[in-house]
Enzyme design. Structure first.
Site, mmCIF file in Angstrom:
data_model
loop_
_atom_site.group_PDB
_atom_site.id
_atom_site.type_symbol
_atom_site.label_atom_id
_atom_site.label_comp_id
_atom_site.label_asym_id
_atom_site.label_seq_id
_atom_site.Cartn_x
_atom_site.Cartn_y
_atom_site.Cartn_z
ATOM 1 N N ASP A 53 -14.890 -38.970 -75.634
ATOM 2 C CA ASP A 53 -15.840 -39.535 -76.599
ATOM 3 C C ASP A 53 -16.927 -38.495 -76.872
ATOM 4 O O ASP A 53 -16.958 -37.451 -76.230
ATOM 5 C CB ASP A 53 -16.446 -40.847 -76.084
ATOM 6 C CG ASP A 53 -16.977 -40.711 -74.669
ATOM 7 O OD1 ASP A 53 -17.491 -39.623 -74.304
ATOM 8 O OD2 ASP A 53 -16.897 -41.693 -73.913
ATOM 9 N N ASP A 55 -21.034 -37.813 -77.224
ATOM 10 C CA ASP A 55 -22.375 -38.306 -76.940
ATOM 11 C C ASP A 55 -23.385 -37.454 -77.693
ATOM 12 O O ASP A 55 -23.238 -36.235 -77.800
ATOM 13 C CB ASP A 55 -22.664 -38.209 -75.437
ATOM 14 C CG ASP A 55 -21.597 -38.925 -74.620
ATOM 15 O OD1 ASP A 55 -21.542 -40.162 -74.679
ATOM 16 O OD2 ASP A 55 -20.806 -38.235 -73.944
ATOM 17 N N ASP A 132 -26.850 -34.950 -65.127
ATOM 18 C CA ASP A 132 -26.338 -34.868 -63.758
ATOM 19 C C ASP A 132 -25.873 -33.469 -63.356
ATOM 20 O O ASP A 132 -26.439 -32.856 -62.448
ATOM 21 C CB ASP A 132 -25.264 -35.938 -63.489
ATOM 22 C CG ASP A 132 -24.189 -36.026 -64.574
ATOM 23 O OD1 ASP A 132 -24.206 -35.220 -65.521
ATOM 24 O OD2 ASP A 132 -23.328 -36.924 -64.460
HETATM 25 P P1 ATP Z 1 -16.649 -38.498 -70.105
HETATM 26 O O1 ATP Z 1 -17.232 -39.227 -71.283
HETATM 27 O O2 ATP Z 1 -15.601 -37.536 -70.438
HETATM 28 O O3 ATP Z 1 -16.262 -39.414 -69.003
HETATM 29 P P2 ATP Z 1 -19.306 -37.471 -69.907
HETATM 30 O O4 ATP Z 1 -19.854 -36.298 -69.167
HETATM 31 O O5 ATP Z 1 -19.449 -37.463 -71.374
HETATM 32 O O6 ATP Z 1 -17.807 -37.609 -69.462
HETATM 33 P P3 ATP Z 1 -20.723 -39.945 -70.003
HETATM 34 O O7 ATP Z 1 -20.746 -41.045 -68.994
HETATM 35 O O8 ATP Z 1 -20.155 -40.195 -71.336
HETATM 36 O O9 ATP Z 1 -19.966 -38.744 -69.279
HETATM 37 O O10 ATP Z 1 -22.215 -39.437 -70.114
HETATM 38 C C1 ATP Z 1 -22.624 -38.511 -71.104
HETATM 39 C C2 ATP Z 1 -23.627 -37.537 -70.525
HETATM 40 O O11 ATP Z 1 -24.793 -38.251 -70.071
HETATM 41 C C3 ATP Z 1 -23.152 -36.782 -69.298
HETATM 42 O O12 ATP Z 1 -22.420 -35.641 -69.644
HETATM 43 C C4 ATP Z 1 -24.463 -36.428 -68.622
HETATM 44 O O13 ATP Z 1 -25.088 -35.355 -69.262
HETATM 45 C C5 ATP Z 1 -25.295 -37.670 -68.874
HETATM 46 N N1 ATP Z 1 -25.145 -38.651 -67.789
HETATM 47 C C6 ATP Z 1 -24.274 -39.669 -67.719
HETATM 48 N N2 ATP Z 1 -24.416 -40.363 -66.595
HETATM 49 C C7 ATP Z 1 -25.407 -39.770 -65.897
HETATM 50 C C8 ATP Z 1 -26.034 -40.040 -64.658
HETATM 51 N N3 ATP Z 1 -25.633 -41.044 -63.883
HETATM 52 N N4 ATP Z 1 -27.055 -39.228 -64.283
HETATM 53 C C9 ATP Z 1 -27.467 -38.216 -65.073
HETATM 54 N N5 ATP Z 1 -26.899 -37.906 -66.241
HETATM 55 C C10 ATP Z 1 -25.887 -38.676 -66.676
HETATM 56 MG MG MG Z 2 -18.928 -39.045 -72.695
#
Ligand code: ATP
Ligand code: MG
Length: 431
Positions: A53, A55, A132
């Site tokens: 996805d 963001d 994170d």
């Molecule tokens: P994917 O969507 O592929 O699972 P993602 O890294 O995009 O991985 P998301 O949960 O969509 O994960 O979160 C988007 C972004 O928000 C992350 O890349 C990170 O920068 C931030 N983020 C998400 N969860 C946390 C958290 N628990 N603590 C700190 N930052 C976070």
């Molecule tokens: Mg994501």
């Protein structure tokens, strides 16, 4: 100061970014806000993978995002976000966050070092610090095609390293779900967890007790339905995290079964990964049926040994395991009901005569129960002959079906006998 990586020095091409994400970015920018693609979208594109996805991070406040887009909803209390809808695609838009002390009470709420609410807004570089992992803190600017790197995320991406930003222990305490995220990204990307990030993980695993079970449910789905279930499972066990999520299963797995290590869960998760590779569906019901089967089976067998009837024994064992499990990871009823059906139908595979097998075939959950039986047979928990019979029965024409259900029992006896005499002749010294 951040490193700015120019268009020619990275591999992101606009063509691989969702058109809807680009729409959101350009619209926010033309409304006068800063807006960047961030997180998994940027990370996965830089790795040449297809993002799950997209963001967006922006200087616009949630209410301001809402006023820019008609198709927008604000969600989340703990972490307020805007979801912009384009048919089935959702672009997640988060306002820049900051680690600063809040100016008003209630914007950030902590309990024992754990963040319960995090809605203190800030600037782009503050936002980068509170993400994170370094590889998740890269920002892509659709205006000039640059990647902005505040935390040496590019280098970690190139070297395959998962590294938490900031003080490791307090960042894990702030949000223990980061323990699971570290494992998830390591498993999915084949990265290593940097030793400094890794070293407190096992010790901090019990912090997951304080995370709401509904949030853990979401994380469990991401861990096990993202295509790297087996790898995630092994890593979770390695860091003592699996036992925090599925204590009864962890306990069951620590015992060997007649001197054999239990392979059922590994096989089930491997099967899940394979199905996803083949674009077949995997439901949370089946996943949880796999993850919780070992303790259910042990309880079931213990009750059978006390002469409890099979149907009742299985029901009781399932109830016990499920009611305890829900304290840790919630499972919505729309999945826990079919999960229980998958278990509850297993004894019906033993009945192979007369009309019963026909009736079973038309049961709406026959297919899932049968897939589950195949796993049990592969794991050596039931005879392969049983699962083969059902495979054959489904393929058979009506005449063959009839003879299978008439001769089921006799055929099985003959088969047993043949096998045991063969064993004897192969191992003459055994007697
Ligand atoms: P994917 O969507 O592929 O699972 P993602 O890294 O995009 O991985 P998301 O949960 O969509 O994960 O979160 C988007 C972004 O928000 C992350 O890349 C990170 O920068 C931030 N983020 C998400 N969860 C946390 C958290 N628990 N603590 C700190 N930052 C976070
Ligand atoms: Mg994501």
């Amino acid at each position: 100061m951040p490193t700015v990586i120019a268009r020619d020095d990275h591999t992101i091409s606009r063509a691989n970014i969702s058109r809807n994400a680009i729409r959101v970015l350009t619209k926010l920018k033309s409304a006068g806000y800063e807006a960047y693609l961030v997180g998994g979208g940027v990370r996965d594109l830089l790795l040449g993978r297809e993002p799950k996805d997209f963001d967006v991070a922006t200087s616009a406040l949630p209410e301001e995002v809402k006023s820019v887009f008609k198709n927008c909803r604000l969600i989340g209390r703990r972490f307020r976000l805007a979801h912009v809808y384009f048919g089935r695609e959702i672009i997640e838009v988060a306002t820049f966050r900051s680690n600063r002390q809040p100016s008003q009470d209630g914007e950030r709420q902590l309990e024992n070092g754990m963040i319960l609410r995090d809605n203190v807004y800030g600037t782009l570089d503050e936002d980068a610090q509170r993400r994170d992992f370094t590889i998740n803190a890269l920002y892509y600017d659709v205006g000039d095609f640059t990647v902005i790197d505040f935390a040496d995320g590019m280098s970690d991406l190139q070297h395959g390293v998962i590294r938490l930003l900031g003080d490791v222990e307090s960042r894990f305490r702030e949000d223990p779900v980061r323990l699971l995220r570290a494992v998830r990204f390591a498993a999915k990307l084949g990265f290593i967890i940097d030793p400094s990030t890794e070293s407190p993980m096992r010790r901090l695993a019990p912090l997951l007790k304080d995370v709401p079970s509904a949030r853990l449910y979401e994380e469990v789905l991401k861990l096990f339905l993202g295509g790297s279930a087996l790898e995630s499972f092994e890593k979770l066990r390695h860091y003592g995290l699996f036992g925090q999520l599925f204590p009864a299963t962890e306990e069951a797995l620590s015992h060997e079964d007649h001197d054999f290590p239990i392979t059922f869960v590994n096989r089930g998760l491997n099967n899940t990964d394979t199905r996803l590779q083949q674009d077949k569906s995997v439901t949370p019901a089946f996943l949880f049926a796999v993850l919780l089967w070992e303790p259910v089976r042990l309880g079931y067998e213990a009750l059978l040994a006390q002469d409890v009837q099979p149907v009742e024994a299985l029901q009781t064992a399932a109830n016990d395991v499920l009611s305890d499990q829900l304290k840790h990871v919630s499972i919505p009823k729309r999945f826990s009901y079919p999960m229980r059906d998958i278990w509850q139908l297993q004894p019906r595979f033993e009945q192979r005569q007369g009309k019963r097998p026909y009736r079973f075939l038309s049961h709406p959950r026959f297919r899932a129960a049968y897939d589950f039986l195949l796993l049990r047979a592969e794991a050596g928990e039931v005879e392969l002959e049983l699962s083969n019979w059902w495979t054959e029965f489904q393929r058979a024409n009506s005449q063959q079906k009839q003879s299978m259900t008439e001769q089921g029992r006799r055929g099985r006896r003959r088969h047993r006998k043949r096998r045991s005499s063969k064993n004897k002749s192969n191992n003459p010294g055994d007697e």
